[in-house]
Design a protein around this motif. Structure first.
Motif, PDB file in Angstrom:
ATOM      1  N   GLY A 174       7.367  -1.698   5.722  1.00  0.00           N
ATOM      2  CA  GLY A 174       8.524  -2.519   5.357  1.00  0.00           C
ATOM      3  C   GLY A 174       8.888  -2.293   3.912  1.00  0.00           C
ATOM      4  O   GLY A 174       8.511  -1.278   3.314  1.00  0.00           O
ATOM      5  N   ASP A 175       9.616  -3.239   3.337  1.00  0.00           N
ATOM      6  CA  ASP A 175      10.051  -3.003   1.963  1.00  0.00           C
ATOM      7  C   ASP A 175       9.671  -4.134   1.006  1.00  0.00           C
ATOM      8  O   ASP A 175      10.110  -4.159  -0.123  1.00  0.00           O
ATOM      9  N   GLY A 176       8.863  -5.087   1.435  1.00  0.00           N
ATOM     10  CA  GLY A 176       8.499  -6.180   0.529  1.00  0.00           C
ATOM     11  C   GLY A 176       6.997  -6.336   0.474  1.00  0.00           C
ATOM     12  O   GLY A 176       6.233  -5.389   0.701  1.00  0.00           O
ATOM     13  N   MET A 177       6.562  -7.554   0.199  1.00  0.00           N
ATOM     14  CA  MET A 177       5.131  -7.824   0.072  1.00  0.00           C
ATOM     15  C   MET A 177       4.430  -7.749   1.435  1.00  0.00           C
ATOM     16  O   MET A 177       3.304  -7.246   1.537  1.00  0.00           O
ATOM     17  N   LYS A 228      10.776  -4.163  -6.013  1.00  0.00           N
ATOM     18  CA  LYS A 228      10.457  -3.320  -4.858  1.00  0.00           C
ATOM     19  C   LYS A 228      11.600  -2.353  -4.660  1.00  0.00           C
ATOM     20  O   LYS A 228      12.708  -2.577  -5.149  1.00  0.00           O
ATOM     21  N   GLY A 229      11.307  -1.271  -3.972  1.00  0.00           N
ATOM     22  CA  GLY A 229      12.369  -0.304  -3.693  1.00  0.00           C
ATOM     23  C   GLY A 229      11.796   1.017  -3.254  1.00  0.00           C
ATOM     24  O   GLY A 229      10.581   1.168  -3.072  1.00  0.00           O
ATOM     25  N   ARG A 230      12.683   1.975  -3.085  1.00  0.00           N
ATOM     26  CA  ARG A 230      12.276   3.285  -2.605  1.00  0.00           C
ATOM     27  C   ARG A 230      11.994   4.193  -3.792  1.00  0.00           C
ATOM     28  O   ARG A 230      12.683   4.127  -4.805  1.00  0.00           O
ATOM     29  N   LEU A 231      10.962   5.005  -3.630  1.00  0.00           N
ATOM     30  CA  LEU A 231      10.599   5.928  -4.697  1.00  0.00           C
ATOM     31  C   LEU A 231      10.566   7.331  -4.124  1.00  0.00           C
ATOM     32  O   LEU A 231       9.874   7.594  -3.131  1.00  0.00           O
ATOM     33  N   ASP A 232      11.346   8.230  -4.717  1.00  0.00           N
ATOM     34  CA  ASP A 232      11.324   9.626  -4.310  1.00  0.00           C
ATOM     35  C   ASP A 232      10.333  10.361  -5.210  1.00  0.00           C
ATOM     36  O   ASP A 232      10.588  10.551  -6.394  1.00  0.00           O
ATOM     37  N   LEU A 233       9.194  10.743  -4.622  1.00  0.00           N
ATOM     38  CA  LEU A 233       8.108  11.308  -5.427  1.00  0.00           C
ATOM     39  C   LEU A 233       8.440  12.694  -5.960  1.00  0.00           C
ATOM     40  O   LEU A 233       7.857  13.148  -6.934  1.00  0.00           O
ATOM     41  N   LEU A 234       9.396  13.363  -5.324  1.00  0.00           N
ATOM     42  CA  LEU A 234       9.763  14.710  -5.768  1.00  0.00           C
ATOM     43  C   LEU A 234      10.799  14.675  -6.876  1.00  0.00           C
ATOM     44  O   LEU A 234      10.643  15.307  -7.917  1.00  0.00           O
ATOM     45  N   SER A 235      11.880  13.915  -6.661  1.00  0.00           N
ATOM     46  CA  SER A 235      12.970  13.921  -7.643  1.00  0.00           C
ATOM     47  C   SER A 235      12.752  12.875  -8.726  1.00  0.00           C
ATOM     48  O   SER A 235      13.360  12.937  -9.792  1.00  0.00           O
TER      49      SER A 235
END
Ligand SMILES: *[C@@H]1O[C@H](CO)[C@@H](O)[C@H](O)[C@H]1NC(C)=O
Ligand SMILES: *[C@@H]1O[C@H](CO)[C@@H](O)[C@H](O)[C@H]1NC(C)=O
Length: 393
Positions: free
Chosen positions: A86-89, A184-191
């Protein structure tokens, strides 16, 4: 409202809009670790004054991270988590760092399947090399995390800070302020791109607004107001208009400058562990000098008073000090903020143009002074000639 005031406000609004869309360089790029570890990427997280550094290992399918955040209290905790579902705790697989009773920082893993089920122990993925440290109000946790899917390059991240930890190592509930809820949020590990975090790039926006208010007031309006006082009164016809224009500009500059100064103090109090001492001290000195100037206006002796001479020296001296320190501090601030180079160039162009105009006016003023002196010695005094302005450049 006078047209002058509304045009100043218009300019400010345009610059504010431009600045909120431009990107400042990340603070995290200046952060160093005692262990000399280097990470390939870093990001200023948009909430809770936190930072993430990481290196992705696409062969081992792991990511090594360093998470930096100020815990809510020195005995509090900081946490960074990946949420695979999911996207939260709820569902987050968390690393939590806190100070153990012997004083060293420990990092443990917690399976947070729901708000009521926080279980210290194994996570959905492997975690190795966990360690932590604390200094200057900031906690750092380090770990290497196994990614669940082969070739995975994005994760949902969740981060948090809280105030206390029980004897058994159970973190106390965190606060429910905007920062705690939007972290919280999305993390792009490449860019290295992050999304989410609420309207959280608010820190960058605050820093930009601080930069604009201060460069416009201390860096542009104050010098312009001083130029008006120095050069406009050479023209007999500009009296007493120059005086009111000077006063208006300096009061506007002071008002905007104090607003900018306050945003600076706020930013300073929010940035734990990083202090820009020089920039801060010059800012405080500027505020004191400008406030003195405003007060001095009310204590101004009459033109013919014998103390007026000394008041003038004081008023002009302080004014020039404000110009020098103001411009210096705008450049110091630009260095810290490191915006796109066009901003530094734009300010440099503005300030050089003002300098050039001042130089031309300075020469013209001296030319007028000499011309008037000459005409005074050749013409008899008062024979229909216009009354000469006293010149005190
Ligand atoms: C402090 O306590 C933790 C466990 O609570 C332990 O892992 C760590 O090794 C201890 N550190 C020192 C320096 O004794
Ligand atoms: C985490 O907790 C949930 C709910 O208790 C459980 O179903 C899940 O298996 C746990 N995960 C791990 C890795 O233990």
């Amino acid at each position: 409202m006078s047209p002058m005031a509304s045009s100043v406000i218009n300019i400010l609004m345009i610059i504010t809009i431009l600045a909120s869309t431009s990107h400042a360089q990340l603070t995290c790029t200046t952060q160093k670790f005692t262990s000399n570890i280097r990470y390939d990427h870093c990001s200023d997280l948009p909430q809770l004054g936190s930072y993430l550094h990481w290196s992705l290992d696409t062969v081992k399918n792991t990511v090594s991270i360093a998470f930096i955040a100020p815990p809510a209290t020195p005995d509090g905790w900081v946490s960074w988590a990946i949420n695979p579902t999911g996207d939260g705790m709820e569902g987050s697989q968390s690393l939590i760092g806190y100070k153990a009773s012997n004083g060293s920082i420990v990092v443990h893993t917690y399976n947070i399947s729901s708000y009521d089920s926080i279980v210290k122990g194994k996570l959905e993925f492997d975690v190795t090399d966990m360690s932590g440290e604390y200094s200057d109000g900031v906690m750092r946790i380090f770990a290497t995390v196994g990614l669940l899917e082969n070739g995975q390059t994005t994760v949902n991240q969740v981060w948090q800070v809280g105030a206390g930890v029980s004897q058994s190592g159970f973190p106390a509930r965190h606060e429910f302020k905007e920062g705690n809820l939007e972290s919280k949020g999305r993390l792009d590990l490449l860019s290295g791109e992050i999304s989410g975090g609420g309207n959280g790039n608010s820190k960058t926006r605050k820093r930009n607004i601080h930069g604009i208010l201060n460069s416009v007031s201390w860096g542009i309006l104050f010098p312009m107001g001083i130029m008006i006082a120095r050069y406009l009164r050479t023209w007999t016809s500009a009296d007493p208009a120059w005086f009111y224009l000077h006063g208006f500009l300096q009061v506007s500059a002071y008002t905007i400058g104090v607003a900018g100064w306050a945003t600076g103090l706020k930013l300073g109090s929010e940035s734990k562990g990083v202090t820009y001492t020089g920039h801060r001290n010059i800012g405080i000195a500027l505020f004191c000098l400008a406030t003195l100037q405003v007060c001095a206006v009310f204590l101004r002796p009459k033109n013919e008073h014998k103390l007026r001479f000394y008041w003038n020296i004081y008023h002009h001296g302080t004014g020039y000090a404000v110009i020098v320190l103001g411009i210096l501090n705008v450049f110091k601030g630009l260095e810290i903020l490191s915006p796109a180079t066009k901003w530094k160039q734009a300010y440099t162009i503005v300030i050089c143009s003002l300098g050039l105009i001042a130089l031309v006016l300075e020469m013209f003023t001296w030319f007028l002074v000499f011309k008037r002196k000459r005409s005074k010695t050749t013409k008899p005094h008062g024979s229909g000639a216009a009354k000469q302005q006293p010149l005190a450049p």
